[in-house]
Design a protein around this motif. Structure first.
Motif, short mmCIF file in Angstrom:
data_model
loop_
_atom_site.label_atom_id
_atom_site.label_comp_id
_atom_site.label_asym_id
_atom_site.label_seq_id
_atom_site.Cartn_x
_atom_site.Cartn_y
_atom_site.Cartn_z
N GLN A 94 -17.03 15.11 -19.99
CA GLN A 94 -17.59 16.23 -20.54
C GLN A 94 -18.75 16.31 -21.26
N LEU A 95 -18.56 15.00 -22.12
CA LEU A 95 -19.76 14.60 -23.02
C LEU A 95 -21.09 14.48 -22.20
N GLN A 142 -22.10 19.89 -22.05
CA GLN A 142 -22.61 19.66 -23.36
C GLN A 142 -23.46 20.64 -24.24
N ASN A 184 -11.74 11.94 -19.08
CA ASN A 184 -12.20 13.28 -18.90
C ASN A 184 -13.18 13.64 -19.97
N TYR A 185 -12.68 13.23 -21.22
CA TYR A 185 -13.49 13.63 -22.30
C TYR A 185 -15.01 13.00 -22.32
N ARG A 229 -17.45 22.57 -27.93
CA ARG A 229 -16.69 21.77 -27.11
C ARG A 229 -16.93 20.06 -27.25
N ARG A 232 -11.60 14.04 -29.93
CA ARG A 232 -10.65 13.72 -29.52
C ARG A 232 -10.67 12.21 -28.95
N ILE A 233 -11.81 11.60 -28.95
CA ILE A 233 -12.00 10.44 -28.54
C ILE A 233 -11.68 9.57 -29.68
N ARG A 252 -15.50 18.87 -30.29
CA ARG A 252 -13.94 18.65 -30.08
C ARG A 252 -13.76 17.45 -29.39
N ASN A 253 -14.74 17.13 -28.28
CA ASN A 253 -14.50 16.18 -27.21
C ASN A 253 -14.65 14.63 -28.00
#
Length: 218
Positions: free
Chosen positions: A19-20, A26, A15-16, A31, A38-39, A34-35
């Motif tokens: 979104q990247l 992007q 998911n991340y 966001r 998260r990775i 943050r992604n």
């Protein structure tokens, strides 16, 4: 080199990554950062399973509990500036460790030719420690190799873990030839193509610009 290609196993990581890559999503730089963070967190959890642990007894208000905790001395190093959100994600999980920062950028001698310039390094001694080296994009692989050559002047790590969100197959093959045997690569996803300008296709664009804004070109 042992390669951990995380996107091969379906998980929230995908998911991340999606979104990247999404050219609309992007544009939200918060966001995007943050992604990447998260990775870094997800990969850190996976790395922790491969590190060395020691037995320990914890005293609770009601008794004693035997457990295991990490015993490795760890240094996180990120390649400025794009590596900062990834670095933060790793640091969120390994919050007691030492940190190192290094700059590396492409100096273009033509439209398609470039050399890697390393101008700044702030690092503790790396001798006999576990080095986690983070850079969100592994394109040609030359930046990571130049970074490690600079870091080698401040010590020889016992283990090396490379962390990246997206890599090219060509870059993976290049670093496999230039890093010490036993190095581990933790990568979100691997793309097959590297274009004439050494950018990953489909990739996601310039991670540093997307995270922190466009920079002046020299």
């Amino acid at each position: 080199m042992k390669i951990h290609h995380l996107a091969k196993s379906p998980s929230v990581l995908n998911n991340y990554l999606a979104q990247l890559r999404d050219k609309e999503l992007q544009q939200d730089s918060m966001r995007f950062r943050r992604n990447l963070e998260r990775i870094g967190e997800i990969i850190s959890y996976e790395i922790s399973k491969e590190l060395h642990h020691k037995e320990e007894v914890v005293h609770t208000p009601l008794g004693r509990k035997s457990t295991v905790t990490l015993q490795d001395r760890i240094v996180i190093c990120s390649v400025l500036r794009a590596g900062l959100p990834l670095h933060q994600g790793i640091l969120n999980y390994f919050d007691w460790v030492e940190n190192s920062f290094i700059s590396a950028y492409r100096y273009h001698t033509s439209d398609t030719e470039f050399e890697i310039i390393v101008e700044y390094l702030a690092s503790p001694d790396l001798d006999n420690k576990v080095l986690i080296l983070a850079d969100p994009m592994l394109a040609s692989g030359h930046s990571l190799v130049a970074t490690f050559e600079a870091l080698s002047r401040v010590g020889l790590p016992r283990e090396i873990h490379l962390v990246t969100a997206i890599a090219s197959q060509e870059g993976v093959e290049y670093i496999s030839k230039h890093f010490p045997r036993g190095t581990r690569l933790w990568v979100g996803d691997i793309d097959e193509e590297l274009n004439d300008y050494s950018y990953i296709v489909p990739g996601l664009g310039d991670a540093g610009d997307l995270a922190f804004g466009r920079k002046l070109q020299k």
